[in-house]
Design an enzyme around this catalytic site. Structure first.
Site, PDB file in Angstrom:
ATOM      1  N   THR A   1       0.830  -1.207   0.000  1.00  0.00           N
ATOM      2  CA  THR A   1       0.000   0.000   0.000  1.00  0.00           C
ATOM      3  C   THR A   1       0.861   1.252   0.000  1.00  0.00           C
ATOM      4  O   THR A   1       0.633   2.188  -0.772  1.00  0.00           O
ATOM      5  CB  THR A   1      -0.915   0.016   1.238  1.00  0.00           C
ATOM      6  OG1 THR A   1      -1.673  -1.188   1.266  1.00  0.00           O
ATOM      7  CG2 THR A   1      -1.855   1.202   1.212  1.00  0.00           C
ATOM      8  N   THR A   2       1.883   1.282   0.872  1.00  0.00           N
ATOM      9  CA  THR A   2       2.774   2.433   0.960  1.00  0.00           C
ATOM     10  C   THR A   2       3.567   2.610  -0.324  1.00  0.00           C
ATOM     11  O   THR A   2       3.991   3.719  -0.655  1.00  0.00           O
ATOM     12  CB  THR A   2       3.724   2.283   2.165  1.00  0.00           C
ATOM     13  OG1 THR A   2       2.952   1.949   3.323  1.00  0.00           O
ATOM     14  CG2 THR A   2       4.495   3.550   2.439  1.00  0.00           C
TER      15      THR A   2
ATOM     16  N   TYR B   1     -13.575  -3.193  -2.663  1.00  0.00           N
ATOM     17  CA  TYR B   1     -14.659  -2.698  -3.507  1.00  0.00           C
ATOM     18  C   TYR B   1     -15.674  -3.801  -3.824  1.00  0.00           C
ATOM     19  O   TYR B   1     -16.790  -3.765  -3.334  1.00  0.00           O
ATOM     20  CB  TYR B   1     -14.161  -2.032  -4.797  1.00  0.00           C
ATOM     21  CG  TYR B   1     -15.315  -1.374  -5.544  1.00  0.00           C
ATOM     22  CD1 TYR B   1     -15.948  -0.248  -5.001  1.00  0.00           C
ATOM     23  CD2 TYR B   1     -15.791  -1.892  -6.734  1.00  0.00           C
ATOM     24  CE1 TYR B   1     -17.036   0.330  -5.640  1.00  0.00           C
ATOM     25  CE2 TYR B   1     -16.864  -1.314  -7.381  1.00  0.00           C
ATOM     26  CZ  TYR B   1     -17.492  -0.209  -6.833  1.00  0.00           C
ATOM     27  OH  TYR B   1     -18.564   0.350  -7.461  1.00  0.00           O
TER      28      TYR B   1
ATOM     29  N   TYR C   1      -3.127  -9.925   4.466  1.00  0.00           N
ATOM     30  CA  TYR C   1      -3.087  -8.515   4.853  1.00  0.00           C
ATOM     31  C   TYR C   1      -4.509  -8.065   5.162  1.00  0.00           C
ATOM     32  O   TYR C   1      -5.353  -7.984   4.262  1.00  0.00           O
ATOM     33  CB  TYR C   1      -2.468  -7.690   3.727  1.00  0.00           C
ATOM     34  CG  TYR C   1      -2.310  -6.207   3.999  1.00  0.00           C
ATOM     35  CD1 TYR C   1      -2.440  -5.672   5.285  1.00  0.00           C
ATOM     36  CD2 TYR C   1      -2.013  -5.335   2.965  1.00  0.00           C
ATOM     37  CE1 TYR C   1      -2.292  -4.316   5.517  1.00  0.00           C
ATOM     38  CE2 TYR C   1      -1.859  -3.971   3.190  1.00  0.00           C
ATOM     39  CZ  TYR C   1      -2.001  -3.471   4.468  1.00  0.00           C
ATOM     40  OH  TYR C   1      -1.860  -2.124   4.695  1.00  0.00           O
TER      41      TYR C   1
ATOM     42  N   ARG D   1      -9.162   0.365   4.946  1.00  0.00           N
ATOM     43  CA  ARG D   1      -9.014   0.643   3.512  1.00  0.00           C
ATOM     44  C   ARG D   1      -9.941  -0.213   2.656  1.00  0.00           C
ATOM     45  O   ARG D   1     -10.403   0.229   1.610  1.00  0.00           O
ATOM     46  CB  ARG D   1      -7.564   0.412   3.074  1.00  0.00           C
ATOM     47  CG  ARG D   1      -6.614   1.536   3.476  1.00  0.00           C
ATOM     48  CD  ARG D   1      -5.227   1.297   2.894  1.00  0.00           C
ATOM     49  NE  ARG D   1      -4.301   2.354   3.261  1.00  0.00           N
ATOM     50  CZ  ARG D   1      -4.000   3.400   2.496  1.00  0.00           C
ATOM     51  NH1 ARG D   1      -4.581   3.549   1.319  1.00  0.00           N
ATOM     52  NH2 ARG D   1      -3.129   4.298   2.900  1.00  0.00           N
TER      53      ARG D   1
ATOM     54  N   LYS E   1      -0.497  -9.765   8.291  1.00  0.00           N
ATOM     55  CA  LYS E   1      -0.302  -8.369   8.684  1.00  0.00           C
ATOM     56  C   LYS E   1      -1.668  -7.889   9.143  1.00  0.00           C
ATOM     57  O   LYS E   1      -2.590  -7.722   8.338  1.00  0.00           O
ATOM     58  CB  LYS E   1       0.203  -7.520   7.513  1.00  0.00           C
ATOM     59  CG  LYS E   1       0.355  -6.035   7.872  1.00  0.00           C
ATOM     60  CD  LYS E   1       0.769  -5.194   6.676  1.00  0.00           C
ATOM     61  CE  LYS E   1       0.845  -3.709   7.077  1.00  0.00           C
ATOM     62  NZ  LYS E   1       1.206  -2.838   5.937  1.00  0.00           N
TER      63      LYS E   1
ATOM     64  N   ILE F   1       5.044  -4.616   9.951  1.00  0.00           N
ATOM     65  CA  ILE F   1       5.260  -4.185   8.574  1.00  0.00           C
ATOM     66  C   ILE F   1       4.888  -2.715   8.563  1.00  0.00           C
ATOM     67  O   ILE F   1       3.728  -2.355   8.748  1.00  0.00           O
ATOM     68  CB  ILE F   1       4.431  -5.011   7.578  1.00  0.00           C
ATOM     69  CG1 ILE F   1       4.895  -6.474   7.631  1.00  0.00           C
ATOM     70  CG2 ILE F   1       4.566  -4.450   6.163  1.00  0.00           C
ATOM     71  CD1 ILE F   1       4.106  -7.415   6.725  1.00  0.00           C
TER      72      ILE F   1
END
Length: 294
Positions: free
Chosen positions: A48-49, A111, A137, A142, A165, A205
């Site tokens: 994501t980052t 989504y 994850y 999000r 994570k 993480i």
């Protein structure tokens, strides 16, 4: 027989430095060397980052391959290969395995989402398509989709699904109670590393590791070595900085901080935009308080 823990400590969710032409590989190489020098225990590329959601497949794959080759076995490389399209996630995961990634990080579908049964089928299909370890994850803030502890338990029965994570501290204890040694938990929350460790997590993480890699590593290393007070003090010291690094959508403030520190990593890709003047000033002040800016 479950595979061993992929890493213990701090894995940086490394940013992707962009130019108008694409990925800045010279800068990415510098960042990887900086992270390894500062004691980071693993590199997560295209998470994501790393803004993987705005990368074309060819540059996503190229960044994974570049990171694997640059790291050259010095620390584990974990490739972000998640997607809300299972077949797409499989394709990216197989590529990551082919070029030598040590593990993949696979986010929940977003989504279109799915049910808990759908999560099991999604992650099972991905895991069965590769032999390298899979880190789930779970980031409901999000994706608006939570992996229930009972679902993690079911997934832990798959040999190469070995870790998660987790961003939901409230369910870490349930995951560990249900899964035992079959799942390694990593914190996905920079402001709560010590609480996660106290529940049995083995590391983090981290987005803030882009800015303070040594201290992020040391929070975990001190805790696991029995220096709980030293770990707690570092976590508390970082709290205000963490708030600033997440005052706008990540990784907007992280890249801004790195640029303020002279790393010249470029801007985020649309739809992410530069920080507001007010928040940029707030970030500068927190960087100064931490000793990262004069």
């Amino acid at each position: 027989m479950k595979k061993p823990v992929i890493f213990t400590g701090s894995a940086v969710a490394i940013i992707t430095p962009f130019t108008d032409e694409g990925t800045n590989y010279q800068k990415l190489a510098e960042l990887i060397e900086f992270q390894i020098k500062e004691g980071t225990d693993a590199i997560v590329i295209c998470g994501t980052t790393g803004e993987a959601s705005t990368m074309y497949d060819d540059e996503h794959k190229a960044a994974i391959k570049f990171a694997v080759e640059k790291v050259n076995g010095r620390v584990p490389v974990i490739a972000g290969t998640g997607s809300n399209h299972t077949v797409h996630a499989i394709e990216l995961s197989q590529y990551a395995e082919k070029v030598g990634a040590d593990a993949i990080l696979s986010v929940t579908p977003y989504y279109n989402k799915t049910t808990q049964k759908g999560l099991i089928e999604h992650f099972k299909a991905i895991a069965n398509s590769i032999k390298i370890p899979v880190i789930l994850y779970n980031v409901p803030s999000r994706t608006n989709l939570n992996i229930a502890p009972e679902t993690v338990k079911a997934l832990s029965q798959i040999e190469n699904i070995v870790a998660i994570k987790e961003c939901n501290l409230s369910q870490v204890g349930d995951i560990i109670n249900l899964c035992g040694d079959d799942i390694t938990v990593y914190s996905g929350e920079d402001g709560s590393i010590v609480p996660f460790l106290s529940m049995g997590a083995k590391g983090v993480i981290s987005a803030m590791a882009n800015v303070i890699p040594k201290d992020t590593h040391d929070i975990v290393a001190k805790y696991l070595a029995g220096d709980i007070e030293g770990s707690r003090k570092l976590q508390l010291k970082a709290l205000d900085l963490v708030k600033a690094l997440f005052c706008e959508v990540s990784p907007i403030p992280t890249k801004a901080a790195m640029n303020l520190m002279g790393m010249n990593v470029g801007s985020c890709r649309l739809p992410l935009v530069d920080m507001s003047d007010k928040n940029l000033e707030y970030l500068k002040n927190e960087l100064k308080k931490y000793g990262l800016l004069s």
